[in-house]
Structure formats: structure tokens, C-alpha cells
Design an enzyme around this catalytic site. Structure first.
Site, short mmCIF file in Angstrom:
data_model
loop_
_atom_site.label_atom_id
_atom_site.label_comp_id
_atom_site.label_asym_id
_atom_site.label_seq_id
_atom_site.Cartn_x
_atom_site.Cartn_y
_atom_site.Cartn_z
CG ASP A 224 -2.09 -0.90 1.12
OD1 ASP A 224 -2.37 -1.35 0.00
OD2 ASP A 224 -2.73 -1.18 2.16
CE LYS B 290 -7.35 -0.01 -1.90
NZ LYS B 290 -8.46 -0.96 -1.70
CG ASP C 73 -4.49 -5.78 12.60
OD1 ASP C 73 -3.94 -6.37 13.53
OD2 ASP C 73 -5.34 -6.33 11.87
CB ALA D 130 -2.79 4.08 13.15
CG MET E 280 -9.17 6.40 6.67
SD MET E 280 -9.76 5.01 5.65
CE MET E 280 -10.65 4.05 6.88
#
Length: 461
Positions: free
Chosen positions: A247, A269, A302, A331, A382
Site C-alpha cells: 500500500d 490507494k 493491521d 495506528a 480516516m
């Protein structure tokens, strides 16, 4: 090279340890890993040394005798007296023993290396006395690379060598052993399925050849950023992988832990901008696994926390491919460690929740009313771009506007930033500080804040 590295055969031979204190006990611990007979020379023995004598694992000479160094292959001297150390070293050499005097390299025939023990696999690291601390650091690096179960698998392979020689044609044996130490049997053993690993090996021996390699997909957590936060199993899978799909948030230093010849394919992404559709990623990893290759799908944090693991697992299952999930440090855990604020706190925070600020297009936003309870800490992933919505929803659901909020961006990386604010000022703080994805929002609603609210309201009235 001043020192020649060599492994001494110790079965049927003796090691004499001269001394009765902790230094002598430390050397005894090393020798206990071998099959050598142990003799201890000294009085007033350390309790650990006395226990070895009492158990029969070592014999004891309180004072030096003509027979003390008989059949001694190696002698460790740690009396603490320089003159006595020198005299015993001379005596041991006259009997043909190799001598090591603790903390006196000038008097040593041999030095003790840093040892990584996966018996029967043993790795010795030496720096010829120039940098012993570095030697220990290298040992730590290697310890993380090698599974604790490696030795028992090597021992199993050793017991099967004769059967392999009888059943596998000579020209195919190298390929057989490469399969054995890299394929399905090895993975089963490392996963703790020793019996299954033995059966896979024995079936292949009975068939007279290694089976065609089956593909394997591991969804591996890369952690929040810093490579030293990877788990040992994550490092092992990286070093076994033929292909790594990674990623955008995976640190390049993490990829350096992989095999040099592994293919690395970027499938990153960004939030709200999916460069490669998830269905395409699913097909890519499955197609590579169907070629019999070992695949690592490397995900930040994770894999099970907002990692789109379900789609990839289902695609692999539909294709009949073996999968596993290797957890990573998420995180939220890394951010709490950086802030030195535990995720829970006795008497104040007894519930910890993880939620997201982003959902699939068309889906309803997460129900934040469920999180607006005293004693709750919430980590929002996010959610930077949804800060106003998060703040509005939680305050409307009953969370006080002055609840403390920590914003941690790019946790555990060189770019890490932190800002402290309140729920009511969350969006404004993010704008003023210029904080952006990736970031974690921590909202804490301690019980004491809820308890004080009625009193504050009464005072105001």
C-alpha cells in the site's frame, strides 16, 4: 581475520568452569546448551552453580587437583583474581584445553561470540573484541529473522535424510530440500502444526518427489510506519515472499526487510481516490498465487482494521488458495504509545472503540451516538476531512464540547505531528495546524467529566 571461527564438538568431552560467582554461572548457562560434561572448580558456589552440582549435571572440585582438567576441551576462568586466573590458564593449557578468561581478552585462546540458538542451527557472531555491543545488536536482528520453531524443523529434516536418500533420485534431492525448507511443510511447522508438517514431508518422500508448490497468500500488517514496530512473523513472511503487493502508506524501509529477488507491486490507494479498484487487486494477488507463488499482501497498520481484508480473503477462498492473517500494530495503539496516554484508564475510561470517518459511497455514516457515553475513548480513522461532521454528531449525541481530543498525524514516522484540542474546536484546530491524512483522532470522554457536569450546571443556575 585474527580469530578463526569454528564449532567445537562437545559430546563426550568436558568443560571446566573455574569460579564460583555470577560470571561463572553465566558461562555455565552457555555450556548447558551442549552435551559436554561440566566440572566446576571453586568454593562457596553461587546458588545456581550449587544447583547444577546437586542435580548431577555438573561435578565439583572445591580445589585444584591433578585430575581437574582431564579430558577438558574448553576452560572458562572467572575467579576474579588476576594472579589466580593466570595460573589456572597455564595449568589448563598444559592439559590441552582451550582457554577463555572472562574480561581478559589478552589471556584468551578463544572468545565467546554472541550466539543465536536454534539447535541444531547455531549462529555465532564475533567482532574480535572491537565492538561487542554491535555483535549483540546483530544477534538481535538475526533473532527477529529466525522463527523459534526453526530448529525443530531442521531436526525433523535431519531424521528424514536417510529416507530422502533412499526414495528421492539424486538429481532431484536439491529441489526436494528447497521445497522442504520453503514450501507447505515449512509453513505448517512455523504455524505450530508440527504433525501436519511431518506428514507432508513423509508423503512427498513416499511419492518419490516434491509436490507442485501450492500458492499461499499472507495478509501482513506493516504497522503504522516505523519498521521496528513490525512483528517477528511479519518479517518472516516478507523474507519468504515471492511477490509483495504493498500500500501507499507502507514505509520503504519496511520493504527493505523483504528478499532482494521478491517482486514488489504497488497497489496503493488514497482516501477517496482509488487508483486501482479493489476487485482488480483481488484478481492480481489470486493470479500470482495460482502460479504456486508465495504472496504477501502488505497493508499499513493491521489488516483486520479497515484493511479491506474480507474481499481479498473471499477471493482467495473462492480460488482454493491457503491464506493467513499476520496482525500488525494498528495506528491507534502506536498513537497512544507516542502520546503516552493509554487507550483505557482504570476508573475513567473502561471502553475503547475504533470507528471510521469514511464509508462506501451511498452508505450511511457510522452511528456516533453509540460512542457518546462517559468512560469511552474513541479512535477515528480516516476522519480528518470529516472533522466538522464528527464534532457535530458527537456533541448532538451528548458528548461535552470540551472533551479532550488528540490528533496524531503520520504516527511513528519522521513526519509525525500532534495537536491537542477539544471536540468543539476540532475542525478549527485541524485547519489551523494544517493536519492531513493519515491521522488518528482520539476523543476521550472520561467518567469524571460526566460526574462533574451536573455540579457545574447547578452552579451556573
Amino acid at each position: 581475520m585474527k580469530n578463526f571461527p569454528m564449532f567445537l564438538r562437545m559430546d563426550g568431552r568436558r568443560v571446566v568452569i573455574c569460579g564460583s560467582g555470577e560470571d561463572a554461572a553465566r558461562k555455565a548457562r552457555l555450556v548447558l546448551k551442549t552435551e559436554a560434561a561440566i566440572r566446576i572448580l571453586g568454593t562457596d558456589l553461587d546458588p545456581e552453580l550449587a544447583g547444577l552440582v546437586a542435580s548431577g549435571r555438573a561435578d565439583h572440585h572445591p580445589t585444584l587437583t591433578p585430575a581437574t582438567f582431564d579430558n577438558a576441551a574448553l576452560t572458562f576462568i572467572a575467579t576474579g583474581c588476576p594472579a589466580l586466573d593466570a595460573a589456572l590458564a597455564d595449568h589448563a593449557r598444559r592439559h590441552g584445553a582451550v582457554v577463555n578468561v572472562v574480561d581478559r581478552p589478552d589471556m584468551c585462546d578463544a572468545v565467546t561470540p554472541s550466539i543465536v540458538d536454534r539447535d541444531p542451527v547455531v549462529i555465532a557472531i564475533g567482532t574480535e573484541g572491537a565492538a561487542p555491543v554491535l555483535g549483540r545488536s546483530i544477534k538481535t536482528e538475526i533473532e527477529t529473522m529466525l522463527s523459534p520453531r526453526l530448529g525443530s524443523f531442521v531436526a525433523l529434516a535431519g531424521r528424514l535424510r536417510d529416507a530422502v536418500a533412499q526414495n528421492i533420485p539424486h538429481r532431484q534431492r536439491r529441489g526436494f530440500w528447497e521445497w522442504a525448507f520453503n514450501g507447505e511443510a515449512f509453513r505448517a511447522h512455523l504455524a505450530g502444526r508440527e504433525r501436519a508438517a511431518a506428514e507432508i514431508l513423509k508423503d512427498a518422500i513416499a511419492a518419490g518427489q516434491a509436490p507442485a508448490e501450492k500458492g499461499h497468500i499472507a495478509l501482513v500488517g506493516a504497522g503504522p510506519g516505523a519498521r521496528d514496530l513490525l512483528t517477528l512473523r511479519a518479517v518472516q513472511r516478507l523474507q519468504q515472499a515471492d511477490v509483495i503487493f504493498y500500500d501507499r502508506l507502507v514505509d520503504p524501509e519496511v520493504l527493505e526487510l523483504a528478499r532482494r529477488d521478491a517482486d514488489r507491486i504497488y497497489v496503493g490507494k488514497d482516501v477517496g481516490a482509488h487508483a486501482i479498484p479493489q476487485a482488480t487487486i483481488d484478481r492480481m494477488i489470486v493470479n500470482e498465487a495460482l502460479k504456486g507463488r508465495r504472496i504477501v499482501r502488505l497493508k499499513s497498520g493491521d489488516p483486520s482494521v479497515f484493511g479491506r481484508a474480507t474481499e481479498e480473503l473471499e477471493a482467495a477462498k473462492a480460488a482454493g488458495i491457503e491464506t493467513e492473517i499476520v496482525p500488525g500494530i494498528t495506528a491507534a495503539s502506536a498513537a497512544a504509545a507516542s502520546l503516552q496516554k493509554p487507550l483505557t484508564e482504570r476508573g475513567e475510561i473502561d471502553t475503547f472503540a475504533i470507528t471510521t470517518g469514511q464509508c462506501r459511497p451511498g452508505d450511511a455514516a457510522p452511528s456516533r451516538a453509540r460512542l457518546a457515553h462517559p468512560g469511552t475513548a474513541v479512535a477515528l480513522y480516516m476522519a480528518v476531512e470529516k472533522a466538522e461532521e464528527v464534532s457535530r454528531d458527537m456533541i448532538a449525541a451528548g458528548t461535552p464540547a470540551d472533551c479532550p481530543v488528540d490528533i496524531v498525524a503520520s504516527v511513528s514516522t519522521r513526519d509525525e505531528r500532534h495537536a491537542a484540542t477539544t471536540l468543539g474546536n476540532l475542525a478549527q484546530t485541524i485547519r489551523e495546524e494544517g493536519l492531513a491524512y493519515p491521522a488518528i483522532l482520539f476523543v476521550r470522554y472520561p467518567k469524571s467529566m460526566a460526574a462533574s457536569a451536573p455540579a457545574q450546571q447547578a452552579t451556573a443556575a
